[in-house]
Design a protein around this motif. Structure first.
Motif, PDB file in Angstrom:
ATOM      1  N   SER A  91       0.708  -1.268   0.139  1.00 37.64           N
ATOM      2  CA  SER A  91       0.072  -0.068  -0.024  1.00 37.64           C
ATOM      3  C   SER A  91       0.814   1.219  -0.089  1.00 37.64           C
ATOM      4  O   SER A  91       2.244   1.085   0.243  1.00 37.64           O
ATOM      5  CB  SER A  91      -0.821   0.068   1.291  1.00 37.64           C
ATOM      6  N   ASN A  92       0.214   2.346  -0.044  1.00 37.20           N
ATOM      7  CA  ASN A  92       0.957   3.771  -0.066  1.00 37.20           C
ATOM      8  C   ASN A  92       2.035   3.839  -0.866  1.00 37.20           C
ATOM      9  O   ASN A  92       2.994   4.404  -0.709  1.00 37.20           O
ATOM     10  CB  ASN A  92       1.454   4.055   1.441  1.00 37.20           C
ATOM     11  N   SER A 122       4.427   0.836   1.645  1.00 33.11           N
ATOM     12  CA  SER A 122       4.255   0.138   2.771  1.00 33.11           C
ATOM     13  C   SER A 122       3.924  -1.479   2.553  1.00 33.11           C
ATOM     14  O   SER A 122       3.199  -1.659   1.670  1.00 33.11           O
ATOM     15  CB  SER A 122       3.289   0.891   3.496  1.00 33.11           C
ATOM     16  N   THR A 125       2.357  -4.541   4.517  1.00 36.02           N
ATOM     17  CA  THR A 125       1.712  -4.875   6.026  1.00 36.02           C
ATOM     18  C   THR A 125       1.475  -6.458   5.848  1.00 36.02           C
ATOM     19  O   THR A 125       1.055  -6.899   5.022  1.00 36.02           O
ATOM     20  CB  THR A 125       0.526  -4.201   5.901  1.00 36.02           C
ATOM     21  N   SER A 139       3.661  -3.017   9.636  1.00 30.44           N
ATOM     22  CA  SER A 139       3.902  -2.378   8.378  1.00 30.44           C
ATOM     23  C   SER A 139       5.494  -2.111   8.302  1.00 30.44           C
ATOM     24  O   SER A 139       5.812  -1.703   9.296  1.00 30.44           O
ATOM     25  CB  SER A 139       3.320  -1.383   8.147  1.00 30.44           C
TER      26      SER A 139
HETATM   27  C1  LIG Z   1      -0.162   5.052   4.653  1.00 27.67           C
HETATM   28  O1  LIG Z   1       0.139   6.516   4.637  1.00 27.67           O
HETATM   29  C2  LIG Z   1      -0.580   7.350   5.613  1.00 27.67           C
HETATM   30  C3  LIG Z   1      -0.361   8.741   5.370  1.00 27.67           C
HETATM   31  O2  LIG Z   1       0.933   8.989   5.142  1.00 27.67           O
HETATM   32  C4  LIG Z   1      -0.472   6.899   6.933  1.00 27.67           C
HETATM   33  O3  LIG Z   1      -1.232   7.613   7.817  1.00 27.67           O
HETATM   34  C5  LIG Z   1      -0.569   5.235   7.045  1.00 27.67           C
HETATM   35  O4  LIG Z   1      -0.228   4.618   8.107  1.00 27.67           O
HETATM   36  C6  LIG Z   1       0.187   4.531   5.731  1.00 27.67           C
HETATM   37  N1  LIG Z   1      -0.176   3.176   5.727  1.00 27.67           N
HETATM   38  C7  LIG Z   1       0.931   2.169   5.961  1.00 27.67           C
HETATM   39  C8  LIG Z   1       0.375   0.901   5.934  1.00 27.67           C
HETATM   40  O5  LIG Z   1       2.005   2.362   6.408  1.00 27.67           O
END
Ligand SMILES: *[C@@H]1O[C@H](CO)[C@@H](O)[C@H](O)[C@H]1NC(C)=O
Ligand SMILES: *[C@@H]1O[C@H](CO)[C@@H](O)[C@H](O)[C@H]1NC(C)=O
Ligand SMILES: *[C@@H]1O[C@H](CO)[C@@H](O)[C@H](O)[C@H]1NC(C)=O
Ligand SMILES: *[C@@H]1O[C@H](CO)[C@@H](O)[C@H](O)[C@H]1NC(C)=O
Ligand SMILES: *[C@@H]1O[C@H](CO)[C@@H](O)[C@H](O)[C@H]1NC(C)=O
Ligand SMILES: *[C@@H]1O[C@H](CO)[C@@H](O)[C@H](O)[C@H]1NC(C)=O
Ligand SMILES: *[C@@H]1O[C@H](CO)[C@@H](O)[C@H](O)[C@H]1NC(C)=O
Ligand SMILES: *[C@@H]1O[C@H](CO)[C@@H](O)[C@H](O)[C@H]1NC(C)=O
Ligand SMILES: CC(=O)N[C@H]1CO[C@H](CO)[C@@H](O)[C@@H]1O
Length: 877
Positions: A662-663, A772, A774, A818
């Motif tokens: 993700s992200n 990221s 997870t 993550s």
């Molecule tokens: C993805 O990015 C958002 C905003 O930066 C953050 O809040 C979130 O924890 C991130 N998700 C992961 C799975 O790292």
């Protein structure tokens, strides 16, 4: 590598044959139209890069003081079996330059004791773990140093794994240039940081074992490789190795485009030394040299083990004959100066001038005492083995690699991990240690018991072997074991909760040993597992509801006979784990650790799913031709382009947990230009201070009263012979038939060069993708993020649909945890090799499609794509 006594016998037979048919091996056989081995002279002098300038300055100061005999002495071995190591150079005691010890091999110190037998390269590739790649390199370096080895004959990246049946693929890291390149770079860094000179090998095209060597009646096969395929596949890992500062490169046995790799001027002088900017020395594989003067001119720097084509007769192409060739003017003094300076500079570069240990083991015997020069037949004896224990705590690294390489291909109904109280019924000789003794077959030249290594020079003795069945018994409460490879007719009745663990294997190795009809390459066995393993699995599948298959293998196998059987619930590839085969496996079987290995090659359903040109070449009259007509399309590159679904794709590997991607975001770090910015001009070399006049013959006279060791190779000549050569040199040196295109004017250096590995701008980071990972499952585990690049369409360039360009492995993620990871794609990784311009070309006018960077857990399991034009999205399906 080094040869076995059997090979020597074979060589002797060939020598006798050569008396009947004295055909010169230097004559070239025709290669297919279009393939040429163009001349490229002179051999570029080393020392023009700042990373090496201090070492070159020191080397030049030392070499300036050497006599001709001393210089020549350092460029060759003293003969096969003429010292403790598999290769032993001559020395220059007067100026305190020692003999250098060269020793195999890629997974541990060969032929000795108190060493670690690490997992093989293919196993390391399957971890996809950069930290472990480096850690193994460092541990290997400590061991080689501890035994007094100056030059470790590792790592192997050639063969690359083009041919699934090729005998030595397992010594390298997998059938992809980037996987090989990253693993080689990290291995070299780890090893050389301990002060050991690493040797990347074999340059190039050594993709099969059979017909690899020149002999008096037949030339070695010719690997006919076009320029683009060479650069984009086979040379790639060598470029990474040179970029890492590797001190030495070993040639391949075979020819390239018809010209032997040991004396192919285009390959050595142009590609390796000018384009890749290699500053170390180029050595032969054992007995790969086929000429004296021609090899020197073509850029060879070190002859190993020093002997001519037929070992043990005290003959050499170099040593005394190189002294002669310098005196008579055929080999320019400047070339010899460069050869020896490269070797001495590499010695300084690794700091070997400071307290480097001398060898304290013997590759020739496991005893304390033995002949000092076994090759001399009559030799003084002495202590040759001090039994120095160099293992340290390296078993931990070895075990971590063995464990983190284990690749879970299939796990239906989540039968794995097993509970330790499950009733286990274990089958197959591969689960136990070789009952004849773990080191009973020299160079592991048999397939008996659990398979921890292939065979040949790339092996090490086991200090111990943690075998699977003992480890299973240590952990599980109910275990029965049948060590036969035939399913027992009579045995305890099977109950429905019993789980069968079936151990099978597939072996291969180096050509000088034939095992069960396989002369290195898997000719007889094909890609099937050995010892009727398919039948064993099928019989177990017939008797049990749950069968777990554990495979120890050198490379791809065919599994179609049983993979879809209902009761074959799980399959684990444990690759070649080395000494740590037991606990590494039970850690996975019983779920202490989730599997995190991924395939370093594709597993196809049938052999003809792969290009016909990647099958083994058979016997031919004259030179066998191995032509790379498939070009860039090997392994998954071919399967994707042909739309062939493999059984298990490149990069595949399951876990006991699951991961989400993700992200993702992409950043462009450098603006792409079609070609990289111009390289810096080639720097100067301190070698200009040398006096390149032919020295006096007296520099190579045998010292008076010198007592020779029988058959030992010396750089000295008898006085009349030296004087005669010097006379030719003084009066008639121009009569040597120099090759077409020969020149002594140093070339400016190709535009694709500029630093170690090539133009440094090739490693400019172009794209960085952050994302990221997870853990979305219920167990802890590690994910491997693989980054593949797709090139823009409509460029007019044919490119494979996807090519691996980087990878990263997460740490252990607990459920729900993550980790942010990054992959970087360099300029080279988005370029093609433009054969006309002779440079790396990127596509700046990429249109809508642009570059794609695909991230996933396998080439067929892509989760996210990021476009070069910006933005990332999830991939459907
Ligand atoms: C993805 O990015 C958002 C905003 O930066 C953050 O809040 C979130 O924890 C991130 N998700 C992961 C799975 O790292
Ligand atoms: C082999 O031949 C091809 C085709 O002519 C050429 O492009 C390539 O550079 C040659 N390689 C070597 C190492 O000589
Ligand atoms: C080389 O020889 C010169 C003169 O014989 C001596 O002064 C110098 O120390 C020597 N250099 C080395 C590196 O041995
Ligand atoms: C060459 O090396 C051998 C082996 O170390 C040594 O015995 C011999 O003296 C050396 N020759 C010269 C010229 O230094
Ligand atoms: C010089 O010696 C080398 C080595 O023996 C030989 O190959 C070469 O032909 C000789 N050259 C001349 C001009 O005699
Ligand atoms: C086996 O062990 C598991 C826990 O690991 C337990 O749940 C199960 O009841 C045990 N089965 C038997 C037959 O003892
Ligand atoms: C170069 O070497 C030659 C041959 O040994 C010698 O005659 C000459 O004096 C040397 N030149 C210099 C500048 O040292
Ligand atoms: C020059 O060398 C060639 C062989 O390399 C020989 O045939 C010829 O007689 C020599 N000529 C002189 C003038 O020494
Ligand atoms: C660690 C160790 O004992 N190294 C020794 C190996 O043997 C050489 C002699 O050949 C010694 O110099 C080293 O000290």
């Amino acid at each position: 590598m080094s040869l076995h006594p059997k090979a020597l016998l074979a060589a002797f037979v060939l020598f006798l044959l050569s008396l009947i048919n004295a055909s010169p091996t230097v004559k070239r056989d025709p290669v297919p139209t279009g393939y040429v081995a163009a001349p490229y002279y002179p051999a570029p002098r080393g020392g023009w890069l700042s990373d090496w300038s201090e070492s070159y300055a020191k080397a030049v100061r030392l070499v300036t003081n050497m006599t001709l005999a001393e210089k020549v002495n350092i460029t060759a071995g003293t003969g096969i079996f003429m010292g403790r190591c598999v290769g032993n150079t001559g020395s220059a005691p007067r100026v305190r330059f020692p003999q250098l010890c060269l020793q195999d091999g890629p997974l541990g110190i060969r032929n000795t004791d108190h060493n670690t037998a690490f997992p093989a390269g293919i196993t390391v590739g399957a971890t996809w773990d950069k930290d472990l790649m480096y850690a193994r390199g460092a541990a290997l370096g400590e061991e080689f140093r501890g035994k007094g080895v100056n030059i470790a004959l590792l790592p192997s990246v050639g063969p690359l794994g083009r041919k699934p049946r090729g005998g030595r693929n397992w010594e390298g890291f997998g059938s992809d240039p980037v996987l090989q390149g990253i693993a080689a770079m990290l291995t070299i860094q780890g090893t050389q940081e301990q002060g050991v000179i690493a040797t990347i090998k074999h340059l190039i095209g050594n993709e099969q074992e059979m017909y690899r060597m020149y002999n008096p009646v037949q030339p070695a096969y010719s690997a006919n490789i076009d320029d683009r395929t060479l650069h984009e596949l086979y040379l790639w890992p060598f470029a990474e190795g040179v970029r890492a500062g590797v001190g030495s490169v070993m040639c391949a046995y075979n020819a390239v485009n018809g010209s032997a790799s040991s004396q192919n001027s285009y390959l050595t002088n142009k590609i390796l030394k000018d384009e890749l900017g290699f500053q170390g020395f180029y050595m032969t594989d054992w007995l790969a040299q086929i000429s004296g003067v021609a090899a020197a001119l073509a850029g060879l720097d070190m002859s190993m083990p020093g002997d001519g084509s037929i070992p043990l007769f005290g003959n050499s192409y170099w040593m005394y004959d190189l002294s002669r060739a310098v005196l008579n003017g055929s080999v320019p003094v400047s070339r010899l100066n460069d050869m020896v300076t490269r070797i001495v500079a590499a010695w300084y570069q690794m700091g070997q001038d400071q307290d480097y240990p001398e060898p304290n083991f013997s590759t020739n015997t496991q005893d304390r005492e033995g002949p000092l020069y076994p090759g001399a037949v009559i030799s003084p004896r002495g202590v040759v083995n001090e039994f120095v224990d160099v293992k340290g705590s390296h078993a931990e690294v070895a075990r971590a690699i063995a464990r983190d390489a284990i690749t879970l291909l299939k796990n239906e109904d989540n039968v794995l991990p097993l509970s330790t109280n499950t009733s286990l019924r274990v089958y197959g000789s591969d689960a136990q240690a070789n009952p004849d003794g773990i080191n009973s077959c020299s160079d592991r030249g048999c397939n008996k018991g659990t398979l921890g290594q292939g065979w040949g020079s790339g092996t090490a003795n086991y200090p111990y072997l943690d075998d699977p069945i003992s480890a299973i018994r240590r952990r599980a409460s109910s275990v029965t074991y049948s060590s036969s490879d035939t399913f027992p007719l009579i045995q305890d009745p099977v109950s429905e909760n019993d789980v069968a663990l079936v151990f099978i294997n597939a072996d291969s190795g180096e050509n000088y040993i034939t095992v069960e009809g396989n002369p290195g390459d898997r000719t007889t066995a094909g890609l099937q597992v050995w010892h009727n393993g398919d039948e064993l699995v099928k019989a177990a599948a017939n008797a049990f509801d749950t069968v777990v298959v554990i495979v120890h293998t050198v490379g791809p196998i065919l599994m179609e006979d049983w993979i879809e059987l209902h009761s074959v619930k799980a399959v684990l590839f444990a690759h070649l784990p080395g000494q740590e085969a037991g606990d590494s496996l039970t850690d996975i079987l019983f779920g202490d650790v989730s599997p995190s290995g991924h395939l370093p090659y594709s597993l196809v359903r049938r052999e003809d799913d792969l290009p016909a040109s990647t099958q083994l070449r058979g016997f031919a009259i004259g030179q066998p031709q191995d032509t790379y007509t498939e070009g860039l399309y090997i392994d998954y590159r071919y399967l994707l382009a042909q739309n062939i679904t493999p059984r298990y794709a490149f990069g595949h590997g399951l876990s006991y947990t699951t991961f989400s991607f993700s992200n993702a975001s992409i950043e462009q770090l450098t603006t792409l230009s079609t070609f990289p910015p111009a390289r810096a001009p080639k720097g100067t070399t301190p070698q200009t201070v040398y006096n390149n006049t032919i020295p006096p013959a007296s520099e190579v006279y045998y010292p008076s009263g010198f007592r020779r060791i029988n058959r030992y190779l010396y750089s000295w000549l008898e006085r009349p012979a030296a004087d005669a050569a010097a006379h030719i040199g003084a009066t008639n040196s121009s009569t040597y038939p120099y090759p077409v295109g020969y020149s002594e004017t140093e070339k400016p250096g190709p535009r694709a060069g500029g630093a170690q590995g090539g133009n440094p701008a090739l490693w400019d980071p172009i794209f960085r993708v952050s994302l990221s990972i997870t853990n979305t499952g219920e167990r802890a585990g590690r994910a491997v993020v693989q980054a593949y690049v797709s090139y823009p369409t409509g460029t007019g360039w044919d490119t494979p649909p996807l090519q691996l360009r980087d990878f990263v492995k997460t740490g252990v993620l607990e459920p729900g945890e993550s980790e942010a990871v990054e992959v970087v794609v360099s300029r080279k990784a988005v370029s093609v090799w433009d054969t006309t311009v002779q440079d790396w070309r990127a596509f700046t006018d990429a249109g809508e499609s642009g570059y794609g960077i695909w991230l996933g857990e396998a080439v067929d399991d892509l989760r996210v794509v990021c476009l070069g034009s910006g933005g990332c999205e999830e991939v459907d399906g």
